[in-house]
Write an enzyme that holds these catalytic residues in place. Structure first.
Site, PDB file in Angstrom:
ATOM      1  N   GLU A   1       0.844  -1.201   0.000  1.00 14.36           N
ATOM      2  CA  GLU A   1       0.000   0.000   0.000  1.00 14.36           C
ATOM      3  C   GLU A   1       0.881   1.253   0.000  1.00 14.36           C
ATOM      4  OE1 GLU A   1      -3.328   2.014   3.024  1.00 14.36           O
ATOM      5  OE2 GLU A   1      -1.897   0.493   3.726  1.00 14.36           O
TER       6      GLU A   1
ATOM      7  N   LYS B   1      -9.593   2.538  -2.771  1.00 16.39           N
ATOM      8  CA  LYS B   1     -10.004   1.920  -1.509  1.00 16.39           C
ATOM      9  C   LYS B   1     -11.412   2.356  -1.114  1.00 16.39           C
ATOM     10  CE  LYS B   1      -8.354   1.296   3.255  1.00 16.39           C
ATOM     11  NZ  LYS B   1      -7.343   1.730   4.240  1.00 16.39           N
TER      12      LYS B   1
ATOM     13  N   CYS C   1      -5.122  -2.624   2.741  1.00 15.92           N
ATOM     14  CA  CYS C   1      -4.957  -2.498   4.190  1.00 15.92           C
ATOM     15  C   CYS C   1      -6.136  -3.080   4.959  1.00 15.92           C
ATOM     16  CB  CYS C   1      -4.710  -1.025   4.537  1.00 15.92           C
ATOM     17  SG  CYS C   1      -4.306  -0.727   6.276  1.00 15.92           S
TER      18      CYS C   1
END
Length: 540
Positions: A289, A353, A403
């Site tokens: 990430e 995300k 994540c």
């Protein structure tokens, strides 16, 4: 101790002793329950404790009114969440200007809210028991309902779901391909409830527990046997597909990551790791990430370095980078993005995300909490993505979880249902230091592989990078705080699981059971009338 009494409906009832444990004993039991529950999770990984960790709490609230039970449950939950998420103090204390006292205050405030779910669990059980409903049977669906509620309300924080404590007990967790991780939680809670009932039962009460004791025994023996059979069945299947992947763990310190003076070193590190991994001829190289500490979407020499690297080494590269979107009013919205670059040096697809970290990447209910600022530096108010992306390679399709998204089952399910053959989890756990958080994060991500029967490739900036098989077994994991690369072959059975096809049917069934129980409870009067608590007896 129990005595025969007459309930409000005139039927025989079993009255619990009015005294029960002393207050200090109840408090000690509640605290012990929270500590035992936390010890079942990484890094201690004493997973057998999860089978009995709730027993002290259930014994502590026996005979109490719902309000008093809530207080003890809240205390137990507070102990659990503080000892499980203590790493928040490290993150805030090291990467913000807040003093240690304020960091501890943030931790306690968050854990105080989360502890309300544990308080609600035992308070509701006591409320149901007072109305003659079978608490031992309702404990599991009630717990699952509250865990599911915690995953989206009020800010959505499913960290520490009970079923994750068994991630290494592979024979048991195979049930997740039907029930999701919540099914594992349910089995654990049922066992805890039965044990607590057996420990505290007296006389005729024992007979009431026989069906639940039989059910718990059958599940405890049958589910692992079924899981072992399922693993053997999957192992016998020829792979539906396979490819080689490589992960690059750059090990870039968080306090250097966004320093412009360190950009060159960061890119040099990933270039060297990718060049070394390319010798193993991987079909895909995965960086963590925000591995590139710049806006890759903007033209320039840094962007060209990544594109040229893919072209020179003839590899597909997936990596994370900060991004932004400018709306029609000229307002800039930051995003956390994953990019896929092809061997011919082109950007071919992106994913933004969707599930952002509350109070890290955004402030929930910002109109109300306008005074709250992010506790994490170098990240502004981010905008969530809106659509899932299934990336395409010549030999496979895959989905990316960025994540925190790795602990949200519906996100992974959506990707696999959309055609992903495997999952990639890119993350930056450098925020957590050498705490238990990286191990907890990995443990929770492994269940996504079981639920959907796909391998999971995990690339973490400072670790823990890993390769997880469709069985949930961690085939390889790297150490923390080392710069490394690892290449491996992954394969998938091509099996579409019940969970992938239908989602959280088990959770919906639990919610329905709890709703029916609450409706029945509302329709009944409590079985106390100024005297000792009375619970319906079961006729012989």
């Amino acid at each position: 101790m129990a005595a025969l009494a007459v309930g409000t409906n005139g039927a025989p009832a079993v009255a619990e002793a009015t005294r029960g444990p002393r207050r200090a004993t109840r408090v000690a039991l509640a605290i012990g329950s929270g500590l035992a529950l936390a010890a079942a999770f990484p890094s201690l990984d004493l997973e057998p404790l999860a089978w009995i960790a709730l027993v002290p709490l259930l014994l502590a609230v026996r005979g109490l009114a719902p309000g008093a039970a809530f207080g003890l449950g809240w205390l137990s939950g507070l102990v659990f969440y503080v000892t499980t998420t203590y790493w928040i103090v490290h993150t805030i204390g090291r990467y913000t200007a807040l003093p240690l006292v304020a960091a501890v205050g943030v931790l306690l405030a968050m854990c105080s809210v989360l502890a309300c779910y544990t308080g609600a669990f035992v308070a509701t059980l006591r409320w149901l028991a007072r109305r003659g409903l079978p608490a031992v049977w309702l404990a599991a669906p009630l717990w699952v309902t509250l865990e599911w509620l915690r995953s989206w309300f009020f800010i959505g924080f499913p960290w520490g779901t009970l079923g994750y404590s068994q991630y290494r007990y592979l024979d048991l967790v195979q049930m997740a391909e039907v029930t999701g991780v919540y099914g594992v939680s349910a089995v654990l809670v049922l066992f805890n409830a039965v044990v607590a009932g057996v420990v505290s039962a007296r006389g005729a009460e024992v007979r009431r527990l026989v069906p639940a004791l039989v059910a718990a025994t059958v599940l405890m023996v049958g589910l692992p046997l079924a899981g072992r059979w399922r693993l053997a069945e999957l192992a016998a299947l020829p792979p539906a597909g396979a490819l080689r992947v490589a992960v690059a763990q750059g090990n870039v310190a968080q306090d250097q990551k966004w320093d412009p003076a360190f950009q060159g070193e960061t890119m040099r590190r990933y270039a060297e790791l990718t060049a070394a991994a390319a010798a193993a001829e991987p079909d895909l190289v995965v960086w963590p990430e925000t591995a590139t500490p710049f806006f890759f979407q903007e033209a320039g020499p840094l962007r060209d370095q990544v594109l040229d690297l893919a072209l020179d080494r003839k590899v597909w590269i997936l990596f994370g980078a900060p991004a932004f979107r400018q709306d029609e009013r000229g307002v800039v919205h930051e995003q956390n993005r994953a990019y896929l670059v092809s061997p011919d040096g082109r950007e071919v697809a992106t994913y933004d995300k969707i599930q952002l970290v509350p109070f890290g990447e955004y402030v929930p209910f910002q109109r109300i909490l306008f005074f709250v600022t992010q506790v994490v530096e170098a990240i502004g108010t981010m905008e969530p993505g809106r659509t899932s992306t299934v990336f395409e390679l010549p030999r496979a399709r895959f989905g990316a979880l960025i994540c925190y998204e790795g602990i949200f089952p519906p996100l992974a399910r959506r990707l696999v249902a959309g055609g992903a053959d495997f999952l990639v989890n890119v993350t930056n756990d450098a925020w957590y230091g050498r705490t238990s958080a990286p191990a907890q994060h990995l443990a929770q991500a492994t269940l996504r592989a079981v639920e959907n029967r796909v391998p999971l490739v995990r690339a973490a900036n400072t670790g823990i990078s890993a390769i997880v098989e469709p069985s949930g077994r961690i085939r390889w994991q790297g150490p923390l705080y080392e710069t490394l690369w690892h290449a491996d072959r992954i394969s998938w059975p091509g099996v579409r699981t019940f969970y992938t096809r239908f989602g959280d049917v088990f959770v919906r069934a639990c919610v329905a059971a709890v709703a029916i129980a609450l409706a029945l409870g509302i329709a009944r009067r409590p079985s106390t009338g100024g005297g000792p608590e009375q619970l319906p007896a079961v006729s012989a």
